[in-house]
Write a protein that holds these residues in place. Structure first.
Motif, PDB file in Angstrom:
ATOM      1  N   PRO A  13       1.791  78.973  15.600  1.00  0.00           N
ATOM      2  CA  PRO A  13       0.399  79.598  15.374  1.00  0.00           C
ATOM      3  C   PRO A  13      -0.729  77.991  15.348  1.00  0.00           C
ATOM      4  N   ALA A  14      -0.121  77.196  14.195  1.00  0.00           N
ATOM      5  CA  ALA A  14      -1.530  76.356  14.632  1.00  0.00           C
ATOM      6  C   ALA A  14      -1.824  75.457  16.248  1.00  0.00           C
ATOM      7  N   GLU A  15      -0.716  75.978  17.064  1.00  0.00           N
ATOM      8  CA  GLU A  15      -0.377  74.799  18.819  1.00  0.00           C
ATOM      9  C   GLU A  15      -1.324  76.093  19.057  1.00  0.00           C
ATOM     10  N   ASP A  16      -0.921  77.238  19.008  1.00  0.00           N
ATOM     11  CA  ASP A  16      -1.474  77.983  19.980  1.00  0.00           C
ATOM     12  C   ASP A  16      -3.108  78.120  19.735  1.00  0.00           C
ATOM     13  N   PHE A  17      -3.376  77.931  18.390  1.00  0.00           N
ATOM     14  CA  PHE A  17      -5.269  77.837  18.128  1.00  0.00           C
ATOM     15  C   PHE A  17      -5.460  76.338  19.224  1.00  0.00           C
ATOM     16  N   ALA A  18      -4.796  75.623  18.901  1.00  0.00           N
ATOM     17  CA  ALA A  18      -5.550  74.187  19.065  1.00  0.00           C
ATOM     18  C   ALA A  18      -5.481  73.821  20.929  1.00  0.00           C
ATOM     19  N   GLU A  19      -4.897  74.606  21.474  1.00  0.00           N
ATOM     20  CA  GLU A  19      -3.868  74.748  23.274  1.00  0.00           C
ATOM     21  C   GLU A  19      -5.293  75.541  23.174  1.00  0.00           C
ATOM     22  N   GLU A  47      -6.409  67.385  20.000  1.00  0.00           N
ATOM     23  CA  GLU A  47      -6.253  67.159  18.717  1.00  0.00           C
ATOM     24  C   GLU A  47      -7.382  67.978  18.243  1.00  0.00           C
ATOM     25  N   VAL A  48      -8.603  68.074  18.863  1.00  0.00           N
ATOM     26  CA  VAL A  48     -10.179  68.237  18.045  1.00  0.00           C
ATOM     27  C   VAL A  48      -9.070  69.736  17.827  1.00  0.00           C
ATOM     28  N   GLY A  49      -8.947  70.492  18.158  1.00  0.00           N
ATOM     29  CA  GLY A  49      -8.506  71.993  18.081  1.00  0.00           C
ATOM     30  C   GLY A  49      -8.101  71.988  17.053  1.00  0.00           C
ATOM     31  N   HIS A  50      -7.518  71.094  16.423  1.00  0.00           N
ATOM     32  CA  HIS A  50      -6.179  71.346  15.642  1.00  0.00           C
ATOM     33  C   HIS A  50      -7.731  70.687  14.459  1.00  0.00           C
ATOM     34  N   ALA A  51      -8.180  69.322  14.209  1.00  0.00           N
ATOM     35  CA  ALA A  51      -9.420  69.060  13.345  1.00  0.00           C
ATOM     36  C   ALA A  51     -10.456  70.309  12.626  1.00  0.00           C
ATOM     37  N   ILE A  52     -10.855  70.771  14.227  1.00  0.00           N
ATOM     38  CA  ILE A  52     -11.972  72.124  13.479  1.00  0.00           C
ATOM     39  C   ILE A  52     -11.384  73.391  12.458  1.00  0.00           C
ATOM     40  N   ASP A  53      -9.801  73.145  12.829  1.00  0.00           N
ATOM     41  CA  ASP A  53      -9.292  74.192  12.175  1.00  0.00           C
ATOM     42  C   ASP A  53      -9.479  74.106  11.253  1.00  0.00           C
ATOM     43  N   ASN A  54      -8.612  72.366  10.249  1.00  0.00           N
ATOM     44  CA  ASN A  54      -9.182  72.172   9.260  1.00  0.00           C
ATOM     45  C   ASN A  54     -10.788  71.844   9.340  1.00  0.00           C
ATOM     46  N   GLY A  55     -11.647  71.466   9.364  1.00  0.00           N
ATOM     47  CA  GLY A  55     -12.870  71.882   8.703  1.00  0.00           C
ATOM     48  C   GLY A  55     -13.711  72.313   8.415  1.00  0.00           C
ATOM     49  N   TYR A  56     -12.874  73.681   9.306  1.00  0.00           N
ATOM     50  CA  TYR A  56     -13.622  74.628   9.076  1.00  0.00           C
ATOM     51  C   TYR A  56     -12.651  75.923   8.290  1.00  0.00           C
ATOM     52  N   ARG A  66     -17.595  66.868  13.863  1.00  0.00           N
ATOM     53  CA  ARG A  66     -17.696  64.884  14.496  1.00  0.00           C
ATOM     54  C   ARG A  66     -16.602  64.953  14.111  1.00  0.00           C
ATOM     55  N   PRO A  67     -15.474  65.197  14.634  1.00  0.00           N
ATOM     56  CA  PRO A  67     -13.598  64.064  13.805  1.00  0.00           C
ATOM     57  C   PRO A  67     -14.099  62.741  14.194  1.00  0.00           C
ATOM     58  N   HIS A  68     -13.309  62.447  12.450  1.00  0.00           N
ATOM     59  CA  HIS A  68     -13.399  61.208  12.784  1.00  0.00           C
ATOM     60  C   HIS A  68     -12.159  60.801  13.975  1.00  0.00           C
ATOM     61  N   PHE A  69     -12.020  59.541  14.065  1.00  0.00           N
ATOM     62  CA  PHE A  69     -10.525  58.794  14.859  1.00  0.00           C
ATOM     63  C   PHE A  69     -10.451  57.529  14.007  1.00  0.00           C
ATOM     64  N   TRP A  70      -9.018  57.319  13.896  1.00  0.00           N
ATOM     65  CA  TRP A  70      -8.775  56.283  13.594  1.00  0.00           C
ATOM     66  C   TRP A  70      -6.991  55.470  14.515  1.00  0.00           C
ATOM     67  N   LEU A  71      -6.853  54.743  14.717  1.00  0.00           N
ATOM     68  CA  LEU A  71      -5.049  54.168  14.816  1.00  0.00           C
ATOM     69  C   LEU A  71      -4.010  54.018  14.321  1.00  0.00           C
ATOM     70  N   SER A  72      -3.211  54.895  14.379  1.00  0.00           N
ATOM     71  CA  SER A  72      -1.310  55.231  14.285  1.00  0.00           C
ATOM     72  C   SER A  72      -0.395  55.057  14.924  1.00  0.00           C
TER      73      SER A  72
END
Length: 348
Positions: free
Chosen positions: A169-175, A115-124, A60-66
């Motif tokens: 490569p990070a964008e390739d995974f996220a996509e 972006e969840v793809g990036h976040a799950i990459d970071n999370g695990y 469960r990624p968290h979200f905020w405004l930026s």
């Protein structure tokens, strides 16, 4: 478990929504009193969280405004652009940048899944795995400011515009993850006989492996939250326009002279600059649809064409319908040249 959609600030009265653009642009981001709660993007976020649950993932990624869409390195969370928190700010973004990324439900959901793809990459810490590096390449590879996409390559999935999977490569995974997560996406069939199918199957197997497991990284850190940003809207947009500008040289002259002329015999005809300005919005939309280029970039190319036409005192030589077609083709070619010249800007 805390709500992944975090309150940035207590809800404000948003009296600035009635301000003229000049007054609104003078406001600081931290003084806008924005929150994700109750916005359309909140509903899109919750939809994607439901999609994760349906796949058996506990993440469960968290979200905020930026200021924009991004996922900080090492953080299993996602920043959402502030302009999606209020219709007046979305309108301003569209007016200045010609496009508000994530404004429609479809585009917003696509970006969130990416972006969840990036976040799950970071999370695990997936990018540290040897099998990940074998399939996608090194996550630690430096990001290019520009990249040269290959539109016909079948080694990459296509999810977000601009062939974004090809940029790193990070964008390739996220996509790839985003395509895998999209409900109703028959990726086995859509990417049949594509080398990209191997990546999708890898993500499918990896997510089944992670099902039911909590992430190893649980940081709730928020980078550049909107309530701490003291820059004005004016400063923000000045910087953003510089970032997405084209900075192209004046190399249009020869092609423009094929389409228009400064010969005295056409002196009574409409000026080419006025003609291009008049068809600017319509042509920009058409070229964006066929090139997947960012509308602001297309507009900057078109603006330089208009400026050169004005300086060269060019005028129409043929009928308007014929000139409209050729001018659209010329703008498309110039935009594609810009992209394939290795100057395709990183956007997200």
């Amino acid at each position: 478990m805390p709500d992944p959609i975090e309150e940035n600030q207590p809800a404000a009265q948003n009296s600035w929504a009635e301000f003229a653009d000049e007054s609104l642009m003078a406001m600081r981001l931290c003084d806008l009193g924005l929150s994700l709660s109750g916005t359309p993007v909140e509903g899109h976020i919750r939809q994607v969280l439901t999609e994760l649950r349906s796949r058996g993932l506990k993440f469960r990624p968290h979200f905020w405004l930026s200021t924009e869409w991004f996922t900080p390195d090492g953080v299993p969370g996602i920043a959402v652009p502030f302009y999606l928190a209020h219709p007046r700010l979305t309108e301003l973004e569209r007016k200045i940048m010609l496009l508000a990324e994530g404004e429609s439900a479809e585009s917003c959901l696509k970006i969130i899944r990416h972006e969840v793809g990036h976040a799950i990459d970071n999370g695990y810490r997936l990018h540290k795995r040897r099998d990940y590096r074998k399939v996608f390449g090194s996550w630690s590879k430096s990001y290019p400011e520009f990249y040269q996409p290959k539109p016909h390559s079948r080694r990459y999935v296509f999810h977000i515009e601009d062939w974004y999977a090809q940029s790193h490569p990070a964008e390739d995974f996220a996509e790839t993850f985003a395509v895998w997560l999209t409900p109703g996406m028959d990726w086995e069939r859509k990417y049949c006989n594509w080398p990209a199918l191997k990546k999708l199957r890898y993500v499918d197997a990896l997510m089944k492996e992670l099902a039911g497991q909590p992430p190893t990284v649980r940081s709730r850190r928020r980078t550049e939250p909107v309530e701490k940003l003291t820059l004005t809207l004016q400063a923000h947009y000045d910087a953003k326009r510089r970032r997405y500008g084209t900075d192209l040289p004046d190399f249009f002259d020869r092609d423009l002279r094929k389409l228009f002329s400064d010969s005295p015999e056409y002196a009574s005809n409409e000026s080419a600059a006025r003609f291009l300005q008049r068809m600017r919005r319509q042509t920009r939309r058409i070229v964006a649809r066929w090139t997947d280029a960012y509308q602001y970039t297309i507009d900057q190319v078109l603006k330089q064409m208009i400026d050169r036409c004005r300086k060269l005192n060019l005028r129409l030589t043929r009928t308007q319908p014929h000139t409209e077609i050729e001018a659209t083709v010329l703008l498309t070619v110039k935009t594609m040249n810009y992209i394939h010249d290795g100057r395709h800007r990183m956007m997200l």
